[in-house]
Design a protein around this motif. Structure first.
Motif, PDB file in Angstrom:
ATOM      1  N   MET A 191       0.850  -1.168   0.000  1.00 17.65           N
ATOM      2  CA  MET A 191       0.000   0.000   0.000  1.00 17.65           C
ATOM      3  C   MET A 191       0.896   1.231   0.000  1.00 17.65           C
ATOM      4  N   ARG A 192       0.448   2.247  -0.728  1.00 17.45           N
ATOM      5  CA  ARG A 192       1.203   3.496  -0.789  1.00 17.45           C
ATOM      6  C   ARG A 192       0.296   4.625  -0.305  1.00 17.45           C
ATOM      7  N   VAL A 193       0.860   5.530   0.491  1.00 19.46           N
ATOM      8  CA  VAL A 193       0.120   6.659   1.038  1.00 19.46           C
ATOM      9  C   VAL A 193       0.768   7.954   0.544  1.00 19.46           C
ATOM     10  N   VAL A 194      -0.067   8.872   0.103  1.00 17.14           N
ATOM     11  CA  VAL A 194       0.392  10.195  -0.305  1.00 17.14           C
ATOM     12  C   VAL A 194      -0.485  11.212   0.408  1.00 17.14           C
ATOM     13  N   VAL A 195       0.152  12.205   1.024  1.00 17.12           N
ATOM     14  CA  VAL A 195      -0.583  13.271   1.693  1.00 17.12           C
ATOM     15  C   VAL A 195      -0.307  14.569   0.958  1.00 17.12           C
ATOM     16  N   ASP A 196      -1.359  15.269   0.582  1.00 16.63           N
ATOM     17  CA  ASP A 196      -1.224  16.590  -0.029  1.00 16.63           C
ATOM     18  C   ASP A 196      -0.955  17.569   1.115  1.00 16.63           C
ATOM     19  N   LEU A 197       0.310  17.855   1.346  1.00 18.21           N
ATOM     20  CA  LEU A 197       0.690  18.690   2.489  1.00 18.21           C
ATOM     21  C   LEU A 197       0.259  20.141   2.328  1.00 18.21           C
ATOM     22  N   SER A 198      -0.038  20.558   1.105  1.00 18.23           N
ATOM     23  CA  SER A 198      -0.549  21.919   0.931  1.00 18.23           C
ATOM     24  C   SER A 198      -2.025  21.998   1.337  1.00 18.23           C
ATOM     25  N   ARG A 199      -2.703  20.851   1.324  1.00 18.64           N
ATOM     26  CA  ARG A 199      -4.108  20.796   1.734  1.00 18.64           C
ATOM     27  C   ARG A 199      -4.240  20.499   3.231  1.00 18.64           C
ATOM     28  N   CYS A 200      -3.290  19.723   3.793  1.00 14.74           N
ATOM     29  CA  CYS A 200      -3.340  19.327   5.203  1.00 14.74           C
ATOM     30  C   CYS A 200      -3.353  20.560   6.098  1.00 14.74           C
ATOM     31  N   GLU A 201      -4.265  20.570   7.064  1.00 17.27           N
ATOM     32  CA  GLU A 201      -4.371  21.700   7.990  1.00 17.27           C
ATOM     33  C   GLU A 201      -3.993  21.329   9.417  1.00 17.27           C
ATOM     34  N   GLY A 202      -3.438  20.128   9.605  1.00 19.84           N
ATOM     35  CA  GLY A 202      -2.930  19.734  10.915  1.00 19.84           C
ATOM     36  C   GLY A 202      -3.983  19.367  11.937  1.00 19.84           C
ATOM     37  N   TYR A 203      -5.129  18.864  11.504  1.00 20.45           N
ATOM     38  CA  TYR A 203      -6.162  18.448  12.454  1.00 20.45           C
ATOM     39  C   TYR A 203      -5.736  17.230  13.268  1.00 20.45           C
ATOM     40  N   ALA A 204      -4.813  16.439  12.737  1.00 24.59           N
ATOM     41  CA  ALA A 204      -4.202  15.284  13.416  1.00 24.59           C
ATOM     42  C   ALA A 204      -5.142  14.111  13.637  1.00 24.59           C
ATOM     43  N   GLN A 205      -6.248  14.055  12.935  1.00 21.65           N
ATOM     44  CA  GLN A 205      -7.127  12.891  13.036  1.00 21.65           C
ATOM     45  C   GLN A 205      -6.399  11.634  12.575  1.00 21.65           C
ATOM     46  N   CYS A 206      -5.583  11.765  11.542  1.00 21.16           N
ATOM     47  CA  CYS A 206      -4.839  10.618  11.033  1.00 21.16           C
ATOM     48  C   CYS A 206      -3.836  10.113  12.064  1.00 21.16           C
ATOM     49  N   ALA A 207      -3.161  11.021  12.744  1.00 21.14           N
ATOM     50  CA  ALA A 207      -2.176  10.633  13.762  1.00 21.14           C
ATOM     51  C   ALA A 207      -2.849   9.955  14.944  1.00 21.14           C
ATOM     52  N   PHE A 208      -4.062  10.350  15.241  1.00 22.33           N
ATOM     53  CA  PHE A 208      -4.818   9.722  16.326  1.00 22.33           C
ATOM     54  C   PHE A 208      -5.256   8.307  15.936  1.00 22.33           C
ATOM     55  N   LEU A 209      -5.720   8.137  14.690  1.00 19.97           N
ATOM     56  CA  LEU A 209      -6.266   6.853  14.250  1.00 19.97           C
ATOM     57  C   LEU A 209      -5.210   5.849  13.774  1.00 19.97           C
ATOM     58  N   ALA A 210      -4.090   6.339  13.263  1.00 23.25           N
ATOM     59  CA  ALA A 210      -3.036   5.448  12.768  1.00 23.25           C
ATOM     60  C   ALA A 210      -1.663   6.005  13.168  1.00 23.25           C
ATOM     61  N   PRO A 211      -1.353   5.957  14.465  1.00 22.01           N
ATOM     62  CA  PRO A 211      -0.113   6.583  14.949  1.00 22.01           C
ATOM     63  C   PRO A 211       1.177   5.957  14.429  1.00 22.01           C
ATOM     64  N   ASP A 212       1.125   4.725  13.944  1.00 23.59           N
ATOM     65  CA  ASP A 212       2.329   4.116  13.376  1.00 23.59           C
ATOM     66  C   ASP A 212       2.616   4.619  11.961  1.00 23.59           C
ATOM     67  N   ALA A 213       1.621   5.180  11.306  1.00 23.97           N
ATOM     68  CA  ALA A 213       1.791   5.670   9.940  1.00 23.97           C
ATOM     69  C   ALA A 213       1.857   7.199   9.859  1.00 23.97           C
ATOM     70  N   PHE A 214       1.191   7.894  10.793  1.00 26.96           N
ATOM     71  CA  PHE A 214       1.127   9.361  10.765  1.00 26.96           C
ATOM     72  C   PHE A 214       1.544   9.925  12.113  1.00 26.96           C
ATOM     73  N   ARG A 215       2.359  10.988  12.091  1.00 21.51           N
ATOM     74  CA  ARG A 215       2.787  11.650  13.328  1.00 21.51           C
ATOM     75  C   ARG A 215       2.840  13.154  13.099  1.00 21.51           C
ATOM     76  N   MET A 216       2.484  13.867  14.140  1.00 15.24           N
ATOM     77  CA  MET A 216       2.619  15.322  14.071  1.00 15.24           C
ATOM     78  C   MET A 216       3.995  15.703  14.594  1.00 15.24           C
ATOM     79  N   HIS A 217       4.660  16.584  13.883  1.00 18.03           N
ATOM     80  CA  HIS A 217       5.951  17.128  14.305  1.00 18.03           C
ATOM     81  C   HIS A 217       5.688  18.593  14.627  1.00 18.03           C
ATOM     82  N   GLY A 218       5.651  18.886  15.895  1.00 17.28           N
ATOM     83  CA  GLY A 218       5.237  20.223  16.307  1.00 17.28           C
ATOM     84  C   GLY A 218       3.726  20.305  16.250  1.00 17.28           C
TER      85      GLY A 218
END
Length: 79
Positions: free
Chosen positions: A1-28
């Motif tokens: 599986m491949r994951v791509v995040v449009d970082l220009s669209r991402c607003e840092g809500y961190a729902q992904c980091a909460f639901l899949a912490p091994d794949a997504f992390r907030m830095h700051g």
């Protein structure tokens, strides 16, 4: 599986980091870091994280035995 995040669209809500912490992390508070090729064992969590993104910034591509040519959509033939 491949994951791509449009970082220009991402607003840092961190729902992904909460639901899949091994794949997504907030830095700051605003910078998202993610694993572009998470293990298939994380598939359900990653799919839930992508679905929960309020701005739909996460794309998940399933690569199960496909070649690049098959991933490209082919327009329907008109008669």
């Amino acid at each position: 599986m491949r994951v791509v995040v449009d970082l220009s669209r991402c607003e840092g809500y961190a729902q992904c980091a909460f639901l899949a912490p091994d794949a997504f992390r907030m830095h700051g508070e605003e910078a998202l870091m993610y694993d572009p090729e998470p293990d298939d064992a994380q598939r359900e969590r990653v799919l839930r994280a992508a679905a929960a993104c309020p701005v739909q910034a996460i794309l998940v591509d399933r690569l199960e035995g496909r070649t690049a040519e098959r991933d490209v959509p082919v327009p329907a033939a008109s008669s």
